[in-house]
Design a protein around this motif. Structure first.
Motif, mmCIF file in Angstrom:
data_model
loop_
_atom_site.group_PDB
_atom_site.id
_atom_site.type_symbol
_atom_site.label_atom_id
_atom_site.label_comp_id
_atom_site.label_asym_id
_atom_site.label_seq_id
_atom_site.Cartn_x
_atom_site.Cartn_y
_atom_site.Cartn_z
ATOM 1 N N HIS A 13 0.862 -1.189 0.000
ATOM 2 C CA HIS A 13 0.000 0.000 0.000
ATOM 3 C C HIS A 13 0.895 1.235 0.000
ATOM 4 C CE1 HIS A 13 -2.553 -3.041 2.225
ATOM 5 N NE2 HIS A 13 -3.126 -2.894 1.046
ATOM 6 N N PHE A 14 0.768 2.046 -1.035
ATOM 7 C CA PHE A 14 1.598 3.238 -1.205
ATOM 8 C C PHE A 14 0.854 4.464 -0.704
ATOM 9 C CE2 PHE A 14 2.938 6.917 -3.702
ATOM 10 C CZ PHE A 14 4.301 6.906 -3.468
ATOM 11 N N VAL A 15 1.558 5.340 0.007
ATOM 12 C CA VAL A 15 0.997 6.606 0.498
ATOM 13 C C VAL A 15 1.897 7.724 0.005
ATOM 14 C CG1 VAL A 15 0.207 7.902 2.507
ATOM 15 C CG2 VAL A 15 0.268 5.413 2.600
ATOM 16 N N CYS A 16 1.335 8.688 -0.719
ATOM 17 C CA CYS A 16 2.141 9.795 -1.214
ATOM 18 C C CYS A 16 2.533 10.713 -0.050
ATOM 19 C CB CYS A 16 1.394 10.582 -2.293
ATOM 20 S SG CYS A 16 0.100 11.684 -1.681
ATOM 21 N N ARG A 17 3.536 11.524 -0.265
ATOM 22 C CA ARG A 17 4.060 12.423 0.774
ATOM 23 C C ARG A 17 2.957 13.321 1.338
ATOM 24 N NH1 ARG A 17 8.165 14.791 -1.921
ATOM 25 N NH2 ARG A 17 9.614 13.282 -1.089
ATOM 26 N N GLU A 18 2.168 13.913 0.464
ATOM 27 C CA GLU A 18 1.122 14.843 0.915
ATOM 28 C C GLU A 18 0.103 14.146 1.819
ATOM 29 O OE1 GLU A 18 -2.141 17.947 -0.992
ATOM 30 O OE2 GLU A 18 -0.731 16.927 -2.307
ATOM 31 N N CYS A 19 -0.343 12.968 1.427
ATOM 32 C CA CYS A 19 -1.302 12.230 2.248
ATOM 33 C C CYS A 19 -0.652 11.717 3.528
ATOM 34 C CB CYS A 19 -1.912 11.085 1.453
ATOM 35 S SG CYS A 19 -3.031 11.651 0.139
ATOM 36 N N LEU A 20 0.618 11.318 3.440
ATOM 37 C CA LEU A 20 1.339 10.847 4.619
ATOM 38 C C LEU A 20 1.476 11.974 5.647
ATOM 39 C CD1 LEU A 20 2.741 8.440 5.928
ATOM 40 C CD2 LEU A 20 4.851 9.169 4.798
ATOM 41 N N GLU A 21 1.660 13.203 5.173
ATOM 42 C CA GLU A 21 1.699 14.342 6.097
ATOM 43 C C GLU A 21 0.366 14.453 6.825
ATOM 44 O OE1 GLU A 21 3.017 18.077 4.448
ATOM 45 O OE2 GLU A 21 4.686 17.110 3.404
ATOM 46 N N GLY A 22 -0.744 14.314 6.103
ATOM 47 C CA GLY A 22 -2.066 14.375 6.734
ATOM 48 C C GLY A 22 -2.288 13.242 7.712
ATOM 49 N N VAL A 23 -1.879 12.030 7.343
ATOM 50 C CA VAL A 23 -2.005 10.877 8.233
ATOM 51 C C VAL A 23 -1.180 11.107 9.505
ATOM 52 C CG1 VAL A 23 -1.373 8.428 8.456
ATOM 53 C CG2 VAL A 23 -2.532 9.230 6.394
ATOM 54 N N THR A 24 0.008 11.656 9.348
ATOM 55 C CA THR A 24 0.888 11.913 10.496
ATOM 56 C C THR A 24 0.285 12.969 11.410
ATOM 57 O OG1 THR A 24 2.814 11.310 9.182
ATOM 58 C CG2 THR A 24 3.221 12.602 11.181
ATOM 59 N N ARG A 25 -0.215 14.059 10.837
ATOM 60 C CA ARG A 25 -0.846 15.110 11.656
ATOM 61 C C ARG A 25 -2.070 14.564 12.409
ATOM 62 N NH1 ARG A 25 1.913 19.555 10.177
ATOM 63 N NH2 ARG A 25 2.577 19.726 8.022
ATOM 64 N N ALA A 26 -2.867 13.739 11.733
ATOM 65 C CA ALA A 26 -4.041 13.143 12.385
ATOM 66 C C ALA A 26 -3.609 12.218 13.528
ATOM 67 C CB ALA A 26 -4.871 12.376 11.364
ATOM 68 N N ALA A 27 -2.559 11.441 13.315
ATOM 69 C CA ALA A 27 -2.073 10.540 14.365
ATOM 70 C C ALA A 27 -1.555 11.325 15.565
ATOM 71 C CB ALA A 27 -0.981 9.632 13.809
ATOM 72 N N MET A 28 -0.923 12.461 15.294
ATOM 73 C CA MET A 28 -0.393 13.286 16.378
ATOM 74 C C MET A 28 -1.507 13.860 17.250
ATOM 75 S SD MET A 28 2.623 15.244 14.255
ATOM 76 C CE MET A 28 2.484 16.708 15.250
ATOM 77 N N VAL A 74 10.975 10.865 4.070
ATOM 78 C CA VAL A 74 9.909 11.377 3.197
ATOM 79 C C VAL A 74 9.276 12.667 3.717
ATOM 80 C CG1 VAL A 74 7.648 10.820 2.228
ATOM 81 C CG2 VAL A 74 9.411 9.067 2.312
ATOM 82 N N LEU A 75 9.090 12.766 5.017
ATOM 83 C CA LEU A 75 8.369 13.909 5.597
ATOM 84 C C LEU A 75 9.300 15.080 5.897
ATOM 85 C CD1 LEU A 75 6.110 11.982 8.129
ATOM 86 C CD2 LEU A 75 5.400 12.979 5.943
ATOM 87 N N PRO A 76 8.743 16.296 5.957
ATOM 88 C CA PRO A 76 9.553 17.465 6.359
ATOM 89 C C PRO A 76 10.101 17.263 7.775
ATOM 90 C CG PRO A 76 7.415 18.164 5.488
ATOM 91 C CD PRO A 76 7.364 16.675 5.634
ATOM 92 N N SER A 77 11.321 17.721 8.002
ATOM 93 C CA SER A 77 11.987 17.479 9.285
ATOM 94 C C SER A 77 11.218 18.064 10.470
ATOM 95 C CB SER A 77 13.419 18.006 9.260
ATOM 96 O OG SER A 77 13.430 19.389 8.976
ATOM 97 N N GLU A 78 10.584 19.230 10.283
ATOM 98 C CA GLU A 78 9.836 19.827 11.399
ATOM 99 C C GLU A 78 8.631 18.961 11.774
ATOM 100 O OE1 GLU A 78 8.591 21.705 7.563
ATOM 101 O OE2 GLU A 78 10.516 21.590 8.571
ATOM 102 N N LEU A 79 8.003 18.315 10.797
ATOM 103 C CA LEU A 79 6.881 17.427 11.081
ATOM 104 C C LEU A 79 7.366 16.161 11.774
ATOM 105 C CD1 LEU A 79 3.894 16.763 10.941
ATOM 106 C CD2 LEU A 79 4.249 15.918 8.613
ATOM 107 N N VAL A 80 8.486 15.626 11.329
ATOM 108 C CA VAL A 80 9.054 14.430 11.976
ATOM 109 C C VAL A 80 9.380 14.733 13.437
ATOM 110 C CG1 VAL A 80 10.974 12.788 11.990
ATOM 111 C CG2 VAL A 80 9.919 13.443 9.821
ATOM 112 N N GLY A 81 9.990 15.895 13.690
ATOM 113 C CA GLY A 81 10.313 16.294 15.057
ATOM 114 C C GLY A 81 9.058 16.405 15.922
#
Length: 114
Positions: free
Chosen positions: A50-65, A101-108
């Motif tokens: 299952h592939f997730v593009c960077r833009e959607c992965l950013e949204g998934v990450t923000r939702a998980a946070m 894949v994600l921006p460093s500030e989001l990973v942090g």
């Protein structure tokens, strides 16, 4: 089992040679991925394909946070494939892959929220 192992080895070899074909995002919520296939390097793929593009992965990450504690506990605060658990049995994405894949500030921020 041998067929699965063979397909996996072929996929790894294609990645190493930089021959990955563009993928369809399994979330399809991003501006770029709704109508277009996305280069493999611009996202992550779980072990079940299952592939997730960077833009959607950013949204998934923000939702998980911002998820409540019970949801975070389910995955030990980590980001799982968006198809998990109904269509995917794979575990969470490795932090190193997210960092690639994600921006460093989001990973942090993500690591700090765990």
């Amino acid at each position: 089992e041998d067929a699965v192992r063979h397909a996996f080895c072929e996929a790894v070899e294609r990645r190493e040679r930089g021959e990955e074909e563009p993928r369809e995002c399994c979330v399809r919520a991003g501006e770029r991925c709704v109508e277009l296939k996305v280069p493999f390097a611009a996202g992550l793929e779980c072990n079940e394909g299952h592939f997730v593009c960077r833009e959607c992965l950013e949204g998934v990450t923000r939702a998980a946070m911002s998820a409540d504690l019970a949801v975070k506990r389910r995955h030990a605060g980590r980001i799982a494939c968006p198809k998990h658990p109904l269509e995917c049995k794979d575990g969470a994405f490795p932090d190193a892959d997210l960092a690639r894949v994600l921006p460093s500030e989001l990973v942090g921020a993500y690591l700090g929220s765990r």
